[in-house]
Design an enzyme around this catalytic site. Structure first.
Site, PDB file in Angstrom:
ATOM      1  N   GLY A 155       0.806  -1.347   0.041  1.00  0.00           N
ATOM      2  CA  GLY A 155      -0.220  -0.134  -0.039  1.00  0.00           C
ATOM      3  C   GLY A 155       0.779   1.251  -0.005  1.00  0.00           C
ATOM      4  O   GLY A 155       2.021   1.340   0.111  1.00  0.00           O
ATOM      5  N   SER A 156       0.166   2.519  -0.164  1.00  0.00           N
ATOM      6  CA  SER A 156       0.846   3.761  -0.200  1.00  0.00           C
ATOM      7  C   SER A 156      -0.100   4.691   0.387  1.00  0.00           C
ATOM      8  O   SER A 156      -1.204   4.404   0.923  1.00  0.00           O
ATOM      9  CB  SER A 156       1.246   4.009  -1.591  1.00  0.00           C
ATOM     10  OG  SER A 156       0.157   4.305  -2.163  1.00  0.00           O
ATOM     11  N   GLY A 157       0.554   6.124   0.628  1.00  0.00           N
ATOM     12  CA  GLY A 157      -0.315   7.071   0.813  1.00  0.00           C
ATOM     13  C   GLY A 157      -0.572   7.005   2.623  1.00  0.00           C
ATOM     14  O   GLY A 157      -1.401   7.842   3.033  1.00  0.00           O
ATOM     15  N   SER A 158       0.157   6.256   3.291  1.00  0.00           N
ATOM     16  CA  SER A 158       0.059   6.049   4.783  1.00  0.00           C
ATOM     17  C   SER A 158      -1.633   5.295   5.063  1.00  0.00           C
ATOM     18  O   SER A 158      -1.843   5.412   6.269  1.00  0.00           O
ATOM     19  CB  SER A 158      -0.054   7.247   5.498  1.00  0.00           C
ATOM     20  OG  SER A 158       1.269   7.637   5.592  1.00  0.00           O
ATOM     21  N   ARG A 280       8.883   5.058  -7.526  1.00  0.00           N
ATOM     22  CA  ARG A 280       8.101   6.095  -8.258  1.00  0.00           C
ATOM     23  C   ARG A 280       8.335   7.450  -8.284  1.00  0.00           C
ATOM     24  O   ARG A 280       9.299   7.649  -7.087  1.00  0.00           O
ATOM     25  CB  ARG A 280       6.270   5.905  -7.993  1.00  0.00           C
ATOM     26  CG  ARG A 280       6.164   6.158  -6.391  1.00  0.00           C
ATOM     27  CD  ARG A 280       4.864   6.234  -6.177  1.00  0.00           C
ATOM     28  NE  ARG A 280       4.595   6.100  -4.536  1.00  0.00           N
ATOM     29  CZ  ARG A 280       4.606   7.166  -3.830  1.00  0.00           C
ATOM     30  NH1 ARG A 280       5.042   8.206  -4.268  1.00  0.00           N
ATOM     31  NH2 ARG A 280       4.501   6.798  -2.595  1.00  0.00           N
TER      32      ARG A 280
END
Length: 414
Positions: A155-158, A280
């Site tokens: 996942g990403s974005g916390s 990225r």
């Protein structure tokens, strides 16, 4: 002669429109492949009709790209985020186009595998453990020592990331992650990490070249909602060199080095500690800050790389650029005046942007989805840039009215 085109797989936030515009500036027709309307809202503003295809199905994507070859000269395939970057790498190999190594990207996107590879290369990282159930999570937290970070391995974005200060908070967040509320792309696996305390920095890289280092700050715990960034970060030459050296060690350990990478750090008592390596470009307004600070358009240079053209990462100038993310401080109805241009009129303000429309219901989630807008400023002086940002924030007329008992609230993660 067929028109040259760039295929974009899905979209993400405010970065995808910048890829569309860069493609057009380079004389390319942007072709957006998307699985559903929720993923391509940005396209309407750019006048693009998405090509619908199951972007989770590599064969379906490959067949669609082959069909497009009959009408276009496909110069490259890329995407704005990292979720589909392994897919991009696989498609590039199938169509003999420049692209990232999909195996390296997949290893990097698994945060536990990334930790293992960095540890093996003696890269400074927090202590960590992997767990698959609540008992293992609690045991790992006790072994590492509280407080700890508890988060998904992907996942990403916390999203799903939380600081847990005691075992009750560990149990609460673990229950949330494993109870079906959190969406897992594969079997649930939880990463427990030592809480690395110290200032936050982000190294921006293209290929194996360090473009610059950004300083940043997030909101109050237990969540990590990014709120402010400044470029370049206020570091000594020695500190910059240390972060750059560790960054290059990360690239070598993870077999990266093609295209963009951003590496998150905390500067602790033992120096720079790697929090996460992202294969990225940096998220949010980071690419815009770099362009304002140094005159380097990383998105355009990434597109050039994707179509096999020579890039140019030379700095054109040097400024202090900073962004303030507007973050909701409560749940309720967002109210703002889209016609209010007082902040935009300030001489050093580069952009004032809201991500949501007026009268939108807001329910905080504790991650990047709590952003409702941003302000970007740039000048020759860090102090002047910061002062301009604060004046702009003070001029923005926005507020959140708490929900009334009769309001229908949107669903939200707990």
């Amino acid at each position: 002669m067929l028109e040259r085109a760039l295929i974009l797989i899905e979209g993400i936030g405010n970065t995808s429109p910048l890829y569309v515009r860069s493609a057009r500036r380079l004389g390319l027709r942007p072709l957006a492949l998307s699985a559903g309307s929720s993923r391509h809202d940005y396209l309407a503003a750019e006048g693009i009709e998405p090509i619908c295809v199951d972007t989770d199905d590599l064969d379906a994507l490959s067949q669609q790209c082959a069909r497009l070859q009959a009408s276009y000269d496909i110069a490259g395939i890329t995407c704005a985020g990292d979720q589909f970057y392994p897919t991009v790498g696989k498609l590039c190999r199938r169509f003999d186009l420049p692209g990232p190594n999909p195996d390296s990207i997949e290893r990097c996107l698994d945060k536990y595998t990334q930790r293992e590879l960095l540890a093996k290369a003696d890269v400074p990282i927090p202590a960590y453990r992997l767990a698959a159930n609540a008992g293992e999570v609690e045991h790992a937290a006790a072994a590492i020592g509280l407080p700890v970070i508890v988060k998904p391995t992907t996942g990403s974005g916390s999203v799903g990331v939380r600081l847990c200060r005691n075992l009750d908070e560990v149990a609460e967040h673990t229950s949330y992650l494993l109870s079906g509320n959190h969406i897992w792309p594969s079997s649930p696996r939880v990463l427990i990490e030592e809480f690395a305390l110290g200032p936050y920095y982000l190294a921006h890289i293209m290929g194996d070249k360090i473009i610059g280092i950004e300083g940043g700050d997030s909101g109050p715990p237990p969540y990590f909602v990014f709120r402010e960034s400044i470029f370049p970060a206020p570091l000594t030459d020695e500190e910059q060199e240390s972060i750059a050296d560790v960054s290059l060690s990360c690239l070598q350990a993870l077999d990266l080095g093609w295209g963009p990478t951003c590496i998150e750090f905390r500067w602790t008592m033992r120096g720079p500690v790697v929090i996460e390596v992202n294969p990225r470009l940096g998220g949010g307004p980071s690419p815009q800050l770099i362009q304002l600070a140094y005159g380097v358009d990383l998105i355009t240079e990434h597109v050039k790389l994707a179509i096999g053209e020579e890039w140019d990462l030379r700095r054109r100038h040097s400024q202090a650029a900073a962004a303030r993310l507007l973050v909701a401080d409560r749940d309720g109805i967002l109210e703002w005046n889209p016609g209010d241009s007082r902040a935009t009129a300030l001489s050093d303000v580069a952009e004032v942007k809201f991500y949501v429309e007026p009268n939108t219901p807001i329910v905080r989630k504790g991650d990047y989805r709590d952003w409702i807008g941003h302000i970007i400023a740039a000048s020759l002086s860090p102090a002047q840039t910061e002062a301009t940002l604060q004046r702009a924030v003070d001029l923005i007329d926005w507020s959140i009215t708490p929900f009334r008992s009769t309001d229908t609230k949107p669903s939200a993660d707990p």
